[in-house]
Design an enzyme around this catalytic site. Structure first.
Site, PDB file in Angstrom:
ATOM      1  CG  ASP A  68      -2.274   0.622   0.942  1.00  0.00           C
ATOM      2  OD1 ASP A  68      -2.293   1.850   0.724  1.00  0.00           O
ATOM      3  OD2 ASP A  68      -3.304  -0.078   0.950  1.00  0.00           O
ATOM      4  CG  HIS A  81      -5.263   3.727   0.521  1.00  0.00           C
ATOM      5  ND1 HIS A  81      -4.839   2.423   0.391  1.00  0.00           N
ATOM      6  CD2 HIS A  81      -6.480   3.786  -0.068  1.00  0.00           C
ATOM      7  CE1 HIS A  81      -5.763   1.721  -0.251  1.00  0.00           C
ATOM      8  NE2 HIS A  81      -6.777   2.528  -0.532  1.00  0.00           N
ATOM      9  CB  SER A  97      -9.007   0.343  -0.441  1.00  0.00           C
ATOM     10  OG  SER A  97      -8.286   0.411  -1.636  1.00  0.00           O
TER      11      SER A  97
END
Length: 728
Positions: free
Chosen positions: A154, A224, A562
């Site tokens: 990520d 994220h 996600s």
């Protein structure tokens, strides 16, 4: 017959390796490529001297095409030396075309970009109840995922987050071989919770150009990666909220797991953040480091497995007993958009939970509409404000369509100032529309869904008072504006509401099947919470990730597959702790066949044989002995049923002896029968096979995909396999 390939090629899908459309360029333009050579035959623990020899072999191989060892060494920017055999290099198109013809080359593909598929969840899934863990929860049984190692590909991690605190943790598991790659970022640290962190940016640099030293760090400056990693394996953090909303204890699915961050995603270049060469490098080292689960919340358009770094990397990981969980993508509701579709991946769609953040809109005619928001600021005073459609507030040089979407530079400040602005969802980010409204002088924003988004509304931390309403309500708001001389409205501050129904509901953005690469394999495999999920975040950016947003949060609410992907990664971590010898296929089957709407159950029966070889051999041979329909997959899919077909599956008992009886829910227009309809197991590890006869009884009813279910039960445990059929 084509020339022989390395061992791994016997397993991969030869039919999916489309010939590269490489043409002689007018000018010798160089691009970055990944050259995939299969798997290494050497043992895993090579010395640095031996690893250097592997690199030298790659230089020698490429040098045979480029004319010299030195030129090859300059061209290669990654040499995959651990488990995946191959390299990434800058090449001319004609050079790439010549390399593709070599018998040792499994595939060669462009180093293309991929995108990120941008805690009440666990209560909703049944692992706890009102913050209390029941005795029969898998959390208790699996010791909260203790000492399982979850890796995450990520944007890195924010190590200062309390979700990565190692308080009360014991020593790092002895099998761990990873590092904390912080040589240029001395403030980044690892501990007994966040036990490793690495970064890979050479593939990104091939597209973005030369990078400065700030890129040489696994620190998460986007948010994220911290969000997804903490969702999978974050520690317990009390008092977590977003601006006071959703207050509670944040935790991951495996809150006592160890976690590791592999940073492969960076600021967007032409819309892409994560590049093939970096992804493959991270997979190769993560296998070496000793992870048990890999969570991968990124992807691109569905592509042939030979040209897909996630599929290739996941294949090698699963081969070494690592469970790989991937996001399905955010390109819904269009059909055939699901990505990460290899059968060895667990592919996760996104759905809602029973928590909402309602923010009511009241119009001057006293009509009320229930929206969603996480706006921390409220409109001053309980009074109506003038309301204007963004279409009516367009700047002189803007089109009505662009202005209605509240895009940058399309609004007339004089028309907007002091009013509530009604914007239409689409094209630009939802929070960006709020920014444009604020910059134009609006006091608030009503964000209305377009028809494609339908009823899906999402809570966002807008920078001004705002409420996101559905398409039907939005149409009524615009109708009111257009039919009223002086339209007015008020937006109420949001609240936190639990127990909302219906839930779960599939998110409109969640990518859908059918699987366009292998239609016989149902994808996504499962869904999990992915809407308005609260988890750890970076402090390098504000909650909207917009430059204008100077606010900082410890936790943020984000939506996307996600977010659903790491929920399943966390569950996999629990199962790895509880059943350390279970294969990735066994864990996948347990999750797919025993999840019921909201609950994750523990099953005693699963479709348990490893399915990689049979799946791949089905495409290796002109007349394979194994068909994809008979791949021992937990779901059953027949994309072109002509008349009738017999499908075979094998199940394995991993619990106490018992007798399971079959029950069928027939898809519309399809008759399904099972033989035998009763399976008796006398011991642990015993395997039994059964056959399903599928017959078309009404082709019109089954002209599109229809859905049914096979349920095996011993009266206590339930094992469910979806049946998906489309008549030829």
């Amino acid at each position: 017959m084509r020339p022989p390939r390395p061992t791994i090629a016997l397993y991969l899908l030869s039919f999916l390796l489309s010939p590269l459309a490489l043409h002689r360029p007018t000018f010798a333009i160089k691009k970055s490529y990944v050259v995939y050579l299969g798997s290494h035959s050497h043992p895993p623990n090579l010395s640095e001297l031996e690893l250097n020899q592997v690199r030298e072999n790659h230089y020698e191989f490429l040098g045979s095409f480029l004319g010299s060892h030195e030129v090859a060494k300059e061209s290669i920017f990654y040499s995959y030396t651990k488990h995946i055999n191959g390299f990434a290099a800058t090449l001319e198109e004609e050079e790439a075309a010549q390399i593709a013809k070599h018998p040792k080359v499994v595939s060669i593909f462009l180093n293309q970009g991929r995108k990120l598929h941008t805690t009440r969840s666990w209560d909703f899934l049944g692992l706890e109840h009102d913050g209390v863990t029941p005795p029969n929860s898998i959390w208790n049984k699996a010791r909260y995922g203790e000492d399982t190692i979850i890796g995450n590909l990520d944007t890195g991690a924010w190590p200062e987050s309390n979700s990565f605190s190692d308080e009360e943790y014991g020593p790092i598991p002895s099998k761990w071989k990873g590092i904390c790659q912080n040589e240029t970022d001395s403030e980044f640290y690892c501990n007994r919770k966040l036990i490793g962190a690495r970064y890979y940016n050479k593939g990104y640099a091939a597209a973005a150009g030369t990078l400065n030293s700030s890129f040489d760090s696994p620190r998460d400056n986007e948010g994220h990666g911290s969000h997804t990693l903490s969702t999978a394996g974050g520690n317990f953090v009390t008092g977590a909220s977003v601006f006071g909303f959703g207050n509670g204890t944040a935790k991951g699915g495996s809150p006592k797991a160890r976690v590791a961050a592999y940073k492969v995603c960076w600021p967007p270049v032409n819309g892409n953040q994560c590049f093939e060469a970096d992804i493959l490098a991270a997979f190769d080292i993560a296998i070496h480091d000793g992870v048990d689960v890999l969570s991968v919340s990124l992807g691109g358009y569905p592509s042939a497995f030979f040209n897909d770094s996630v599929a290739i990397g996941a294949f090698h990981a699963v081969k070494h007993g690592i469970v790989v969980v991937c996001s399905a993508g955010n390109s819904g509701p269009a059909e055939g958009t699901v990505s990460n579709v290899a059968p060895w991946q667990i592919t996760v769609g996104a759905s809602t939970i029973d928590r909402e953040f309602p923010s009511y809109v009241t119009l001057g005619n006293w009509k009320h509409f229930r929206g969603q928001s996480l706006s921390p600021v409220a409109l001053p005073g309980k009074r109506f404000y003038r309301l204007i459609s963004a279409a009516d507030a367009k700047a002189a040089n803007a089109s009505v369509q662009e202005a209605l979407l509240c895009k940058a530079g399309t609004l007339d400040l004089k028309k907007v100032k002091g009013k509530i602005l009604a914007c239409l969802r689409g094209d630009s980010a939802r929070v960006d529309k709020g920014e444009q409204a604020l910059l134009a002088g609006a006091v608030g924003m009503i964000l209305a869904n377009d028809e494609l988004s339908g009823n899906e509304i999402i809570s966002d931390p807008h920078v001004l008072p705002a409420s996101h309403i559905n398409f039907t309500d939005g149409a009524l708001v615009f109708a009111y504006i257009n039919s009223t001389k002086s339209p007015r409205a008020y937006i109420k501050r949001p609240t936190t509401q639990l127990g909302t129904k219906p839930a779960p509901v599939m998110a409109a953005f969640s990518s859908k099947g059918p699987n366009t690469i292998t239609p016989d394999i149902l994808k996504p495999d499962i869904t999990a919470p992915g809407v308005s999920i609260i988890a750890a975040y970076t402090e390098a950016q504000g909650p909207t990730n917009q430059m204008f947003d100077k606010r900082r949060v410890l936790f943020n609410s984000v939506s996307g597959t996600s977010m659903s992907c790491p929920h399943i990664s966390g569950i996999c971590g629990l199962l790895k702790t509880l059943y350390p010898h279970w294969s990735p296929a066994a864990i996948k089957s347990a999750i797919m066949t025993t999840g019921k709407n909201t609950l994750i159950h523990s099953s005693h029966l699963f479709l348990g044989k490893e399915h990689r070889p049979s799946f791949l051999i089905a495409y290796e041979c002109p007349k394979p002995a194994v068909s994809l329909t008979n791949l021992n997959y937990p779901s059953i899919t027949v994309p072109k049923l002509n008349g009738s077909l017999v499908v075979t599956r094998t199940v394995k008992n991993v619990g106490t002896p018992g007798t399971y009886k079959a029950r069928i829910q027939n898809p519309d227009g399809i008759s399904v029968s099972v033989e035998p309809n009763k399976l008796e197991f006398k011991k642990i590890g015993e395997e039994k096979s059964f056959k399903l006869l599928l017959q078309v009884i009404d082709a019109k009813a089954a002209k599109n995909y229809v859905f049914g279910k096979l349920i095996w039960s011993d009266g206590k445990h339930y094992v469910r396999s979806p049946i998906v059929v489309k008549a030829a």
